[in-house]
Design an enzyme around this catalytic site. Structure first.
Site, PDB file in Angstrom:
ATOM      1  CB  SER A  64      -0.910  -0.216   1.262  1.00 18.33           C
ATOM      2  OG  SER A  64      -1.977   1.003   1.037  1.00 18.33           O
ATOM      3  CG  HIS A  83      -5.271  -2.205  -0.500  1.00 18.77           C
ATOM      4  ND1 HIS A  83      -4.372  -1.773  -1.512  1.00 18.77           N
ATOM      5  CD2 HIS A  83      -5.568  -1.509   0.377  1.00 18.77           C
ATOM      6  CE1 HIS A  83      -3.736  -0.672  -0.740  1.00 18.77           C
ATOM      7  NE2 HIS A  83      -4.459  -0.650   0.481  1.00 18.77           N
ATOM      8  CD  GLU A 141      -2.593  -1.833  -4.489  1.00 19.96           C
ATOM      9  OE1 GLU A 141      -3.751  -1.832  -4.134  1.00 19.96           O
ATOM     10  OE2 GLU A 141      -1.632  -1.286  -3.675  1.00 19.96           O
TER      11      GLU A 141
END
Length: 320
Positions: free
Chosen positions: A110, A291, A225
């Protein structure tokens, strides 16, 4: 760089959000216990319990913790607590010469996209995008997640394979009901390609555009992503920006979008069709990346070879 072995020492630190963001130290103690069950030693950074207005720590504290981990010869690997929103604040203050002189495994996902790509860009050291410390308290799907993490951190060549099933529920709330679905990696455009892995979270990777911290390999494969809370129109805007900064990818591989993104097959195809290049190179999507859960681990800076017909992704760290 030394690969991970049983008995190695893992230092946990928070380059972005603090442990308080996830309920505090005790709420995440099962992650420590799971890593110790895997026969690793676990320690925490000097400023691990610092928590400010944005549920993070000061830039100075986070930089000091990273430098301390790289300088500590007893530390074999560094693991981020979780993502967040502000690890890019650290990039001008990191001592990349110090990091280059003490190379070691560093892993996160992330928001970790910022420093993982920056360290590779500035030092050439390969970094790892995979589970964070707190990810190890997840129960369902953990066998696959741990197996893929261990293969990436302990081997110089490995293959990514699909999980059996996936979930888009709140992994950080292990007592909440979970809903799983059969995994199916999908292909938007067929082909074969090889290139250096760069990328990660769309919004975080976008922050590196125009900075000295953006990696610039000659031939590259984008792994991309999106996190929860980013609707399709924002994803489309960020993808356009990345393809303007990186206009000649050898392939693009998309992680599965969380349910909160409301990314339908129709919308995905609509977004892809905006970019003619995506019809001419291998493009896969709905991969076990970031995620949603569980997730595989990839090596930023390593060579990936993609064959969409076989749905094969092989990573080799010995080749840049």
């Amino acid at each position: 760089m030394k690969k991970l072995q049983k008995g190695d020492h893992i230092r946990v630190l928070s380059p972005s959000a603090s442990i308080a963001h996830l309920g505090g130290f005790e709420a995440n103690i099962s992650a420590k216990e799971r890593l110790e069950k895997l026969e690793f030693k676990v320690s925490f950074s000097s400023h691990y319990f610092e928590n400010d207005l944005f549920e993070s720590a000061s830039i100075a504290s986070r930089v000091e913790d990273l430098h301390e981990a790289f300088l500590d010869d007893s530390v074999d690997a560094i693991l981020a607590t979780i993502g967040g929103f502000n690890s890019n604040e650290l990039l001008p203050y990191l001592d990349y010469d110090l990091i280059a002189a003490h190379p070691k495994i560093i892993c996160g996902y992330s928001d970790s996209t910022a420093f993982l790509n920056a360290i590779y860009s500035k030092t050439g050291i390969k970094t790892y995008m995979g589970p964070s410390y707190s990810s190890f308290k997840m129960i369902e799907g953990q066998e696959y997640q741990t197996r893929m993490w261990l293969q990436a951190l302990s081997q110089t060549s490995y293959e990514l394979v699909p999980s059996e099933q996936w979930s888009s529920d709140a992994w950080f709330l292990p007592d909440e009901p979970r809903h799983f679905f059969p995994t199916k990696w999908k292909v938007y455009a067929h082909g074969k390609a090889s290139g250096t892995i760069i990328g990660g979270n769309l919004s975080t990777f976008s922050l590196l555009r125009g900075t000295p911290y953006a990696p610039q390999p000659d031939k590259y494969i984008l792994f991309l992503e999106s996190a929860e809370g980013y609707p399709p129109e924002i994803i489309a805007r960020e993808l356009a920006a990345i393809l303007q900064a990186y206009p000649r990818p050898e392939a693009v591989l998309f992680g599965r979008f969380p349910k909160e993104c409301e990314m339908t097959p129709e919308i995905f195809n609509y977004v892809m069709a905006k970019h003619p290049i995506l019809k001419t190179i291998p493009v896969m999507y709905d991969l076990d990346f970031a995620h949603t859960q569980p997730l595989f681990t990839i090596t930023i800076g390593a060579k990936a070879t993609v064959d969409t017909k076989a749905k094969s992704i092989v990573i080799d760290e010995k080749i840049n």
